[in-house]
Design a protein around this motif. Structure first.
Motif, mmCIF file in Angstrom:
data_model
loop_
_atom_site.group_PDB
_atom_site.id
_atom_site.type_symbol
_atom_site.label_atom_id
_atom_site.label_comp_id
_atom_site.label_asym_id
_atom_site.label_seq_id
_atom_site.Cartn_x
_atom_site.Cartn_y
_atom_site.Cartn_z
ATOM 1 N N ALA A 130 62.429 77.819 45.416
ATOM 2 C CA ALA A 130 61.234 77.128 44.934
ATOM 3 C C ALA A 130 61.339 75.647 45.248
ATOM 4 C CB ALA A 130 61.056 77.336 43.430
ATOM 5 N N THR A 131 60.201 74.976 45.192
ATOM 6 C CA THR A 131 60.150 73.525 45.332
ATOM 7 C C THR A 131 59.571 72.932 44.049
ATOM 8 O OG1 THR A 131 57.962 73.643 46.349
ATOM 9 C CG2 THR A 131 59.877 73.632 47.840
ATOM 10 N N ILE A 132 59.655 71.625 43.982
ATOM 11 C CA ILE A 132 59.201 70.969 42.756
ATOM 12 C C ILE A 132 57.831 70.332 42.965
ATOM 13 C CG2 ILE A 132 60.267 68.710 43.223
ATOM 14 C CD1 ILE A 132 61.060 68.681 40.215
ATOM 15 N N LYS A 133 57.016 70.417 41.954
ATOM 16 C CA LYS A 133 55.685 69.795 41.963
ATOM 17 C C LYS A 133 55.501 69.052 40.644
ATOM 18 C CE LYS A 133 50.754 70.894 41.648
ATOM 19 N NZ LYS A 133 49.766 71.993 41.531
ATOM 20 N N CYS A 134 55.260 67.739 40.735
ATOM 21 C CA CYS A 134 55.084 66.934 39.524
ATOM 22 C C CYS A 134 53.699 66.308 39.504
ATOM 23 C CB CYS A 134 56.135 65.828 39.450
ATOM 24 S SG CYS A 134 57.831 66.415 39.262
ATOM 25 N N GLU A 135 53.129 66.184 38.333
ATOM 26 C CA GLU A 135 51.829 65.547 38.141
ATOM 27 C C GLU A 135 51.825 64.833 36.796
ATOM 28 O OE1 GLU A 135 49.509 69.097 38.632
ATOM 29 O OE2 GLU A 135 49.477 69.524 36.474
ATOM 30 N N TYR A 136 50.922 63.870 36.684
ATOM 31 C CA TYR A 136 50.872 63.113 35.433
ATOM 32 C C TYR A 136 49.445 63.005 34.916
ATOM 33 C CZ TYR A 136 49.375 58.999 38.185
ATOM 34 O OH TYR A 136 48.699 58.135 39.007
ATOM 35 N N HIS A 137 49.328 62.850 33.620
ATOM 36 C CA HIS A 137 48.054 62.648 32.939
ATOM 37 C C HIS A 137 48.086 61.280 32.269
ATOM 38 C CE1 HIS A 137 46.881 66.987 33.162
ATOM 39 N NE2 HIS A 137 48.202 67.136 33.201
ATOM 40 N N ASP A 150 48.843 52.446 30.295
ATOM 41 C CA ASP A 150 49.810 52.197 29.212
ATOM 42 C C ASP A 150 50.655 53.418 28.881
ATOM 43 O OD1 ASP A 150 48.983 49.532 28.795
ATOM 44 O OD2 ASP A 150 47.299 50.215 27.573
ATOM 45 N N PHE A 151 50.066 54.611 29.006
ATOM 46 C CA PHE A 151 50.757 55.816 28.560
ATOM 47 C C PHE A 151 50.472 56.970 29.531
ATOM 48 C CE2 PHE A 151 48.838 53.795 24.653
ATOM 49 C CZ PHE A 151 49.973 53.090 24.269
ATOM 50 N N ILE A 152 51.503 57.783 29.791
ATOM 51 C CA ILE A 152 51.304 58.989 30.606
ATOM 52 C C ILE A 152 52.178 60.123 30.080
ATOM 53 C CG2 ILE A 152 50.707 57.704 32.713
ATOM 54 C CD1 ILE A 152 53.544 58.322 33.745
ATOM 55 N N ILE A 153 51.769 61.345 30.418
ATOM 56 C CA ILE A 153 52.612 62.529 30.274
ATOM 57 C C ILE A 153 52.840 63.079 31.675
ATOM 58 C CG2 ILE A 153 52.687 64.931 29.516
ATOM 59 C CD1 ILE A 153 51.323 64.136 26.960
ATOM 60 N N VAL A 154 54.102 63.349 32.026
ATOM 61 C CA VAL A 154 54.456 63.883 33.334
ATOM 62 C C VAL A 154 54.947 65.316 33.166
ATOM 63 C CG1 VAL A 154 55.898 63.618 35.383
ATOM 64 C CG2 VAL A 154 55.087 61.592 34.160
ATOM 65 N N GLN A 155 54.405 66.207 34.008
ATOM 66 C CA GLN A 155 54.833 67.605 34.007
ATOM 67 C C GLN A 155 55.368 67.949 35.395
ATOM 68 O OE1 GLN A 155 50.957 69.154 32.869
ATOM 69 N NE2 GLN A 155 51.748 69.759 30.869
ATOM 70 N N CYS A 156 56.496 68.601 35.435
ATOM 71 C CA CYS A 156 57.083 69.028 36.702
ATOM 72 C C CYS A 156 57.277 70.546 36.680
ATOM 73 C CB CYS A 156 58.413 68.333 36.948
ATOM 74 S SG CYS A 156 58.249 66.555 37.274
ATOM 75 N N PHE A 157 56.817 71.197 37.759
ATOM 76 C CA PHE A 157 56.850 72.651 37.849
ATOM 77 C C PHE A 157 57.703 73.090 39.035
ATOM 78 C CE2 PHE A 157 52.821 71.322 36.053
ATOM 79 C CZ PHE A 157 52.667 72.134 34.942
ATOM 80 N N ALA A 158 58.272 74.272 38.913
ATOM 81 C CA ALA A 158 58.883 74.945 40.054
ATOM 82 C C ALA A 158 57.818 75.840 40.682
ATOM 83 C CB ALA A 158 60.078 75.776 39.606
ATOM 84 N N VAL A 159 57.547 75.671 41.985
ATOM 85 C CA VAL A 159 56.481 76.425 42.659
ATOM 86 C C VAL A 159 57.036 77.114 43.894
ATOM 87 C CG1 VAL A 159 54.664 74.911 41.816
ATOM 88 C CG2 VAL A 159 55.739 74.415 43.995
#
Length: 649
Positions: free
Chosen positions: A109-116, A150-159
């Protein structure tokens, strides 16, 4: 003749000492068990006798047990945040070593990260209770965080083949963005002279008495006993819970009348109060306020909070978003973990970043408050000790204590549970929160008279109204007396209160410090053993409670009470001739249980022995156990204390 006079004087002196001891023991039965051996009083004046209780007495230690501290996560951070001092911006990046280790567990798998992006939803009906949450934005290796975020949430997934397999890690980040670029006054020559505009930092821990600090947090206490720290041992709370005690510090008015009138249900009312941070802002300070445990925040529990953001840097919406979007763990009765981090750490990391961003550019005023460890469990402080201590060491390494006035304090002691129901010291523990003030070396050298006054004031009666005046004083350190203060700056609820940098009156009484009779710890008490007398008073208290429900049209909402038992009753003893009660009217503190639900109450009442009549304010009654479960039918914080909801209401 001279010899006889000396013998007479000596005998008189011995008689006086014996009489004093006899009087003391009549006012404090069992005093040897309760009072520490190294001294009898925190405050010892003709008009205030505040006993120095033993934090390790048997009646409290039977319930005492150190709690183990458990981190929320022990794995390495997949995404890391760093501040670039040259660009004056934050950068977040994916740690490749951690990513490789995590991906090994999920196959090919590879990694995929995104932020809100998290923000304040200004269009919400109650902006303080909401937040904005953007759609996902890609994070590829690294990101230079824009200054408007000012603020974020980061999520990283295995895809694998663009198919999401699993969430590897979720992290939240806050950024104290440096937005001084377009400001004028403070930037031209850098940060103004810190001796004319010192930083002011308030670090608050909910529900922590000065006794429980000694019992539960020895490492923190050791730090607070370093040179430059001064403990106000006669610091007495002025209101029941967090809100009035913090308001007294921040506005000079506990606003308890406004609470009774329900004004705090309107956000416009909360916004319009005259907070001290506004004055600091006018003097060129950057301002910040952060508090954990969103559901019980000071200005938001059963209240709408602020319609407009009250300070430059405000954490409320961030904490809301994290509690709504991250996996939480509860401990010590509160939200303890927000995802992989302690909610406490978000608050104290916020403080650290705030200090770092502006320590060489602008003076700062910050209030950082934590409820998570201590609000619901007085033993939670034992787990907090090392964590808090380590943060103070970090702040010290950053130079905070070289350029700042720092307050470490609480709002009150523990208000219910075993310390109030069973411990003899519980009454005083609730009323005597911890309060320490630190002044740096340059302050001690430049203002030696203020330092001498702090030393004297350690064992004088003081209150949060005095602390309010101290904050005003920090903006005009050149004044020489309280008469130099503008009348508009005086604490509106305590016109006689004053800065702690001026000597407090030796012979001060509670009313002169803005402390009402119910909360005053200056008068010794004597236990009443006449069961017929105590029951007669208790029955009248319960009758007036029921009458109060009727007068407030609450009988269809709340159950009527009947007396179950009287647990304890003390009589307040006069300290001076001037405060002696008349022979007919006595003041009592009575604790009792009622039906239904075996509710546990404490009331301070006046009883007229001749008329056998009672004077009390039912709205001031204290509930000595957690009552939220039985009071869900009302949002009024005053009614909640004494309402047992009729089933299904």
């Amino acid at each position: 003749m001279g010899l006889r006079s000396n013998v007479f004087l000596l005998c008189a002196l011995l008689f006086f000492v014996c009489l004093t001891k006899l009087s003391l023991h009549s006012r404090y039965p069992n005093i040897e068990k309760l009072i520490k051996k190294d001294g009898e009083f925190y405050v010892d004046s003709p008009s205030c006798k505040m006993p120095k209780m033993d934090p390790f007495s048997e009646d409290i230690m039977q319930f005492f047990k150190r709690k183990e501290f458990k981190e929320c996560s022990t794995d390495n951070d997949l995404v890391i945040s760093q501040f670039d001092p040259k660009l004056r911006q934050y950068r977040i990046h994916i740690d490749e070593n951690t990513a490789d280790k995590l991906l090994k567990n999920v196959g090919n798998a590879t990694i995929k990260c995104e932020y809100h992006v998290i923000g304040r939803n200004k269009s919400a009906f109650i902006p303080d209770n909401d937040f904005s949450f953007s759609g996902p934005k890609p994070l590829i290796k690294s990101l230079l965080v824009p200054k408007d975020i000012d603020f974020i949430i980061v999520q990283c997934f295995a895809v694998n083949a663009k198919k999401e397999l699993e969430l590897l890690q979720e992290n939240a980040f806050l950024f104290v963005q440096d937005r001084l670029d377009n400001k004028t006054d403070n930037l031209g020559g850098g940060r103004p002279d810190e001796e004319s505009k010192p930083n002011v930092i308030i670090l608050g821990i909910d529900s922590t008495s000065r006794l429980n600090l000694r019992r539960s947090m020895p490492k923190l206490l050791e730090f607070l006993e370093r040179p430059g720290w001064f403990e106000m041992q006669g610091y007495n709370k002025v209101g029941e819970n967090t809100l009035p005690n913090l308001l007294a510090i921040l506005t000079g008015n506990a606003e308890e009348k406004s609470l009774l009138e329900g004004k705090f249900r309107r956000s416009s009312f909360i916004n319009n109060l005259n907070y001290i941070w506004r004055r600091f802002k006018k003097y060129g300070y950057m301002t910040a306020f952060g508090e954990d445990c969103a559901q019980i925040n000071t200005f938001n529990y059963q209240k709408p909070g602020f319609k407009n953001q009250p300070v430059d840097y405000y954490l409320r919406n961030f904490i809301n978003a994290l509690e709504a979007n991250l996996k939480t763990r509860r401990d010590f009765g509160n939200v303890f973990c927000l995802g992989r981090r302690l909610s406490f750490r978000y608050i104290f990391d916020f403080a650290k970043q705030f200090m770092q961003r502006f320590q060489s550019k602008a003076p700062i005023f910050g209030l950082f408050w934590s409820n998570s460890f201590t609000h619901e469990d007085f033993l939670g402080a034992t787990a907090l000790d090392r964590v808090f201590w380590e943060y103070l060491l970090v702040y010290d390494a950053l130079g905070l204590f070289e350029r700042s006035i720092v307050l470490v304090l609480s709002d009150h002691g523990y208000r219910y549970g075993v310390t109030r129901r069973s411990a003899t010291s519980g009454y005083l523990e609730e009323r005597l929160p911890m309060m320490f003030i630190y002044v740096p070396p340059w302050f001690r050298a430049r203002y030696p008279q203020y330092v001498e006054n702090l030393k004297r004031n350690r064992n004088r009666l003081s209150s949060s109204f005095d602390l309010h005046m101290t904050l005003h004083h920090l903006l005009q350190l050149n004044v020489t007396s309280m008469s130099d203060f503008s009348p508009s700056l005086q604490a509106s609820q305590c016109k006689e209160c004053q800065s702690l940098f001026f000597e407090l009156p030796y012979n001060r009484i509670c009313s002169q410090a803005g402390i009402r009779e119910k909360w005053c710890s200056c008068e010794p008490t004597q236990t009443v053993t006449d069961s017929k007398h105590t029951r007669k008073i208790a029955l009248e208290v319960v009758r007036q409670m029921n009458q109060h429900l009727e007068d407030r049209n609450l009988t269809k909402l709340c159950e009527n009470y009947s007396l179950k038992m009287v647990l304890h009753m003390d009589r307040k003893m006069p300290v001076t001739d001037e405060s002696v009660e008349d022979d007919e009217r006595h003041t009592y503190i009575i604790t009792f249980d009622t039906w239904p639900k075996s509710a546990h109450f404490e009331a301070t009442v006046q009883w007229n022995t001749q008329k056998e009549s009672l004077n009390m304010n039912v709205d001031e009654i204290s509930r000595l156990e957690s009552y939220n479960e039985y009071s869900k039918c009302t949002k009024d914080p005053i009614i909640k204390k004494y309402c047992i909801c009729i089933p299904f209401k």
